[in-house]
Design a protein around this motif. Structure first.
Motif, PDB file in Angstrom:
ATOM      1  N   HIS A   8       0.977  -1.263  -0.068  1.00  0.00           N
ATOM      2  CA  HIS A   8       0.063   0.120  -0.104  1.00  0.00           C
ATOM      3  C   HIS A   8       0.789   1.388   0.029  1.00  0.00           C
ATOM      4  N   LEU A   9       1.504   1.514  -1.311  1.00  0.00           N
ATOM      5  CA  LEU A   9       2.538   2.609  -1.249  1.00  0.00           C
ATOM      6  C   LEU A   9       1.661   3.799  -1.318  1.00  0.00           C
ATOM      7  N   ASP A  10       0.499   3.830  -1.577  1.00  0.00           N
ATOM      8  CA  ASP A  10      -0.304   5.064  -1.664  1.00  0.00           C
ATOM      9  C   ASP A  10      -0.526   5.786   0.000  1.00  0.00           C
ATOM     10  N   PHE A  11      -0.418   4.759   0.803  1.00  0.00           N
ATOM     11  CA  PHE A  11      -0.949   5.196   2.288  1.00  0.00           C
ATOM     12  C   PHE A  11      -0.109   6.496   2.690  1.00  0.00           C
ATOM     13  N   PRO A  12      -0.841   7.311   3.544  1.00  0.00           N
ATOM     14  CA  PRO A  12       0.246   8.235   4.208  1.00  0.00           C
ATOM     15  C   PRO A  12       1.215   8.037   4.859  1.00  0.00           C
ATOM     16  N   ASP A  13       1.220   6.798   5.335  1.00  0.00           N
ATOM     17  CA  ASP A  13       2.618   6.465   6.138  1.00  0.00           C
ATOM     18  C   ASP A  13       3.730   6.452   5.445  1.00  0.00           C
ATOM     19  N   PHE A  14       3.658   6.629   4.051  1.00  0.00           N
ATOM     20  CA  PHE A  14       4.833   6.819   3.167  1.00  0.00           C
ATOM     21  C   PHE A  14       4.987   8.482   2.666  1.00  0.00           C
ATOM     22  N   LEU A  49       0.448   6.844  -8.815  1.00  0.00           N
ATOM     23  CA  LEU A  49       1.659   5.850  -8.581  1.00  0.00           C
ATOM     24  C   LEU A  49       1.881   5.166  -9.785  1.00  0.00           C
ATOM     25  N   GLY A  50       0.819   4.622 -10.553  1.00  0.00           N
ATOM     26  CA  GLY A  50       0.790   3.711 -11.487  1.00  0.00           C
ATOM     27  C   GLY A  50       1.364   4.532 -12.932  1.00  0.00           C
ATOM     28  N   ARG A  51       1.618   5.776 -12.933  1.00  0.00           N
ATOM     29  CA  ARG A  51       2.471   6.342 -13.779  1.00  0.00           C
ATOM     30  C   ARG A  51       3.796   6.094 -13.759  1.00  0.00           C
ATOM     31  N   ASP A  53       7.341   3.921 -13.871  1.00  0.00           N
ATOM     32  CA  ASP A  53       7.654   2.444 -14.410  1.00  0.00           C
ATOM     33  C   ASP A  53       7.701   1.383 -13.625  1.00  0.00           C
ATOM     34  N   ASP A  54       8.136   1.683 -12.215  1.00  0.00           N
ATOM     35  CA  ASP A  54       8.240   0.452 -11.163  1.00  0.00           C
ATOM     36  C   ASP A  54       7.038   0.137 -10.392  1.00  0.00           C
ATOM     37  N   VAL A  55       5.892   0.623 -10.832  1.00  0.00           N
ATOM     38  CA  VAL A  55       4.707   0.553 -10.212  1.00  0.00           C
ATOM     39  C   VAL A  55       3.510   0.133 -10.927  1.00  0.00           C
ATOM     40  N   SER A  56       2.855  -1.029 -10.496  1.00  0.00           N
ATOM     41  CA  SER A  56       1.483  -1.483 -11.179  1.00  0.00           C
ATOM     42  C   SER A  56       0.420  -1.125 -10.305  1.00  0.00           C
ATOM     43  N   VAL A  57      -0.631  -0.955 -10.741  1.00  0.00           N
ATOM     44  CA  VAL A  57      -1.686  -0.681  -9.629  1.00  0.00           C
ATOM     45  C   VAL A  57      -3.355  -1.336 -10.093  1.00  0.00           C
ATOM     46  N   CYS A  58      -3.682  -1.752  -8.976  1.00  0.00           N
ATOM     47  CA  CYS A  58      -5.161  -2.359  -8.999  1.00  0.00           C
ATOM     48  C   CYS A  58      -6.277  -1.369  -8.409  1.00  0.00           C
ATOM     49  N   LEU A  59      -7.526  -1.442  -8.865  1.00  0.00           N
ATOM     50  CA  LEU A  59      -8.466  -0.644  -8.001  1.00  0.00           C
ATOM     51  C   LEU A  59      -9.514  -1.677  -7.406  1.00  0.00           C
ATOM     52  N   GLY A  60     -10.047  -1.355  -6.260  1.00  0.00           N
ATOM     53  CA  GLY A  60     -10.997  -2.144  -5.567  1.00  0.00           C
ATOM     54  C   GLY A  60     -11.545  -1.418  -4.252  1.00  0.00           C
ATOM     55  N   LEU A  61     -12.386  -2.264  -3.719  1.00  0.00           N
ATOM     56  CA  LEU A  61     -13.101  -1.634  -2.495  1.00  0.00           C
ATOM     57  C   LEU A  61     -12.888  -2.781  -1.492  1.00  0.00           C
ATOM     58  N   HIS A  62     -12.171  -2.366  -0.407  1.00  0.00           N
ATOM     59  CA  HIS A  62     -11.574  -3.169   0.716  1.00  0.00           C
ATOM     60  C   HIS A  62     -12.691  -3.211   1.620  1.00  0.00           C
ATOM     61  N   PRO A  63     -12.602  -4.534   2.078  1.00  0.00           N
ATOM     62  CA  PRO A  63     -13.792  -5.010   3.052  1.00  0.00           C
ATOM     63  C   PRO A  63     -13.697  -4.080   4.617  1.00  0.00           C
ATOM     64  N   ILE A  90      -4.645  -0.730 -15.237  1.00  0.00           N
ATOM     65  CA  ILE A  90      -5.049  -1.538 -14.080  1.00  0.00           C
ATOM     66  C   ILE A  90      -4.983  -2.740 -14.382  1.00  0.00           C
ATOM     67  N   VAL A  91      -4.091  -3.174 -13.429  1.00  0.00           N
ATOM     68  CA  VAL A  91      -3.781  -5.043 -13.650  1.00  0.00           C
ATOM     69  C   VAL A  91      -4.871  -6.041 -13.126  1.00  0.00           C
ATOM     70  N   ALA A  92      -5.740  -5.498 -11.826  1.00  0.00           N
ATOM     71  CA  ALA A  92      -6.519  -6.282 -11.189  1.00  0.00           C
ATOM     72  C   ALA A  92      -7.401  -5.582 -10.461  1.00  0.00           C
ATOM     73  N   VAL A  93      -8.577  -6.273 -10.080  1.00  0.00           N
ATOM     74  CA  VAL A  93      -9.512  -5.853  -9.427  1.00  0.00           C
ATOM     75  C   VAL A  93      -9.424  -6.196  -7.769  1.00  0.00           C
ATOM     76  N   GLY A  94      -9.231  -5.172  -6.966  1.00  0.00           N
ATOM     77  CA  GLY A  94      -8.943  -5.509  -5.653  1.00  0.00           C
ATOM     78  C   GLY A  94      -7.973  -4.198  -4.991  1.00  0.00           C
ATOM     79  N   GLU A  95      -8.067  -4.185  -3.834  1.00  0.00           N
ATOM     80  CA  GLU A  95      -8.189  -5.184  -2.996  1.00  0.00           C
ATOM     81  C   GLU A  95      -9.654  -5.354  -2.327  1.00  0.00           C
ATOM     82  N   CYS A  96     -10.239  -6.475  -2.744  1.00  0.00           N
ATOM     83  CA  CYS A  96     -11.502  -6.750  -2.227  1.00  0.00           C
ATOM     84  C   CYS A  96     -11.482  -7.943  -1.486  1.00  0.00           C
ATOM     85  N   GLY A  97     -12.752  -8.386  -0.886  1.00  0.00           N
ATOM     86  CA  GLY A  97     -12.775  -9.747  -0.127  1.00  0.00           C
ATOM     87  C   GLY A  97     -13.596  -9.684   1.064  1.00  0.00           C
TER      88      GLY A  97
END
Length: 261
Positions: A8-14, A49-51, A53-63, A90-97
């Motif tokens: 979760h590189l987008d989180f404010p922790d970073f 972040l997905g722009r 070269d060293d990052v790929s991204v997914c979009l989803g709605l976390h439980p 967008i390489v996947a749907v998630g994080e979902c679950g």
């Protein structure tokens, strides 16, 4: 080359030192990171972040953030997936679950999860699944819904039998900091039993730090520590585990464009 398959590189922790975190990851051999989405409000940061070269991204709605998801967030996710040819891939749907610890919202979690599985199925995308204390139930729903592109069971902590069930459904399991703890004996048996193409390495940064880092912010550089522990449990070389995990991440998320070294 190592890939952190879930961070979760987008989180404010970073926010204060994101570039330094990435530099440490690169120095440790972690050349690529997959960042999942968790809430609609965070998608813009994920896509930014997905722009890189060293990052790929997914979009989803976390439980875990079920109370933050609005009535139209699923429609927004559907629109984003339909327009994914514009902007960062967008390489996947998630994080979902589903998170079984949040018993009071389970019905809503299942509805949200199944809707996202259907979106992944419609767009032929893999899923990134958060699955806590509900491995058998999630496997049952996946068997019924039959998403064609498989996906990742993130932060897997189940039995060898549960791992095999997910793999038979076309999924792989994510291995992270939990397996570095000596008490995780069932997980250790699961890791030893996996096929070479049945797992990926991940950190779940900033959460789930490996043993010896309790209370610290986790970082993608620590994929290397996870790799060493997986190699020990499987009786394989670190290079072999790194190569197998990286090949599986490439296949799962369609990252053939990445450099090999």
């Amino acid at each position: 080359m190592l890939i952190d398959a879930h961070c979760h590189l987008d989180f404010p922790d970073f926010d204060a030192d994101r570039e330094a975190v990435l530099a440490r990851a690169h120095a440790a051999g972690v050349k690529h990171i997959v960042v999942p989405g968790t809430t609609r409000a965070r998608w813009p940061g994920v896509l930014a972040l997905g722009r890189r070269d060293d990052v790929s991204v997914c979009l989803g709605l976390h439980p875990y953030f079920i109370d933050e998801h609005g009535d139209d967030d699923l429609d927004a996710l559907a629109d984003a997936l339909a327009a994914r040819s514009v902007g960062p891939p967008i390489v996947a749907v998630g994080e979902c679950g589903v998170d079984g610890r949040l018993a009071e919202t389970l019905d809503a979690q299942w509805r949200l999860f199944e809707a996202q599985v259907r979106l992944a199925k419609a767009h032929h995308l893999p899923l990134v699944i958060h699955c806590v204390r509900v491995n058998d139930e999630v496997a049952k729903r996946l068997r019924e819904l039959a998403p064609p592109a498989g996906g990742l069971i993130h932060a897997f902590a189940g039995s060898p039998q549960q791992a095999r069930r997910f793999i038979d459904l076309g999924f792989v399991v994510g291995l992270g900091g939990a397996l570095t703890h000596e008490r995780a004996q069932r997980l250790h048996r699961s890791v030893a039993s996996l096929p070479d193409d049945g797992y990926v390495l991940e950190t779940d940064s900033p959460d789930m730090p490996p043993a010896g880092h309790r209370g610290e912010r986790n970082e993608p550089a620590r994929v290397l520590e996870v790799c060493h522990q997986v190699a020990r449990l499987r009786g394989q070389s670190v290079a072999r585990v790194a190569a197998d995990s990286t090949a599986t991440v490439r296949r799962l998320f369609g990252l053939e464009r990445l450099p090999r070294g």
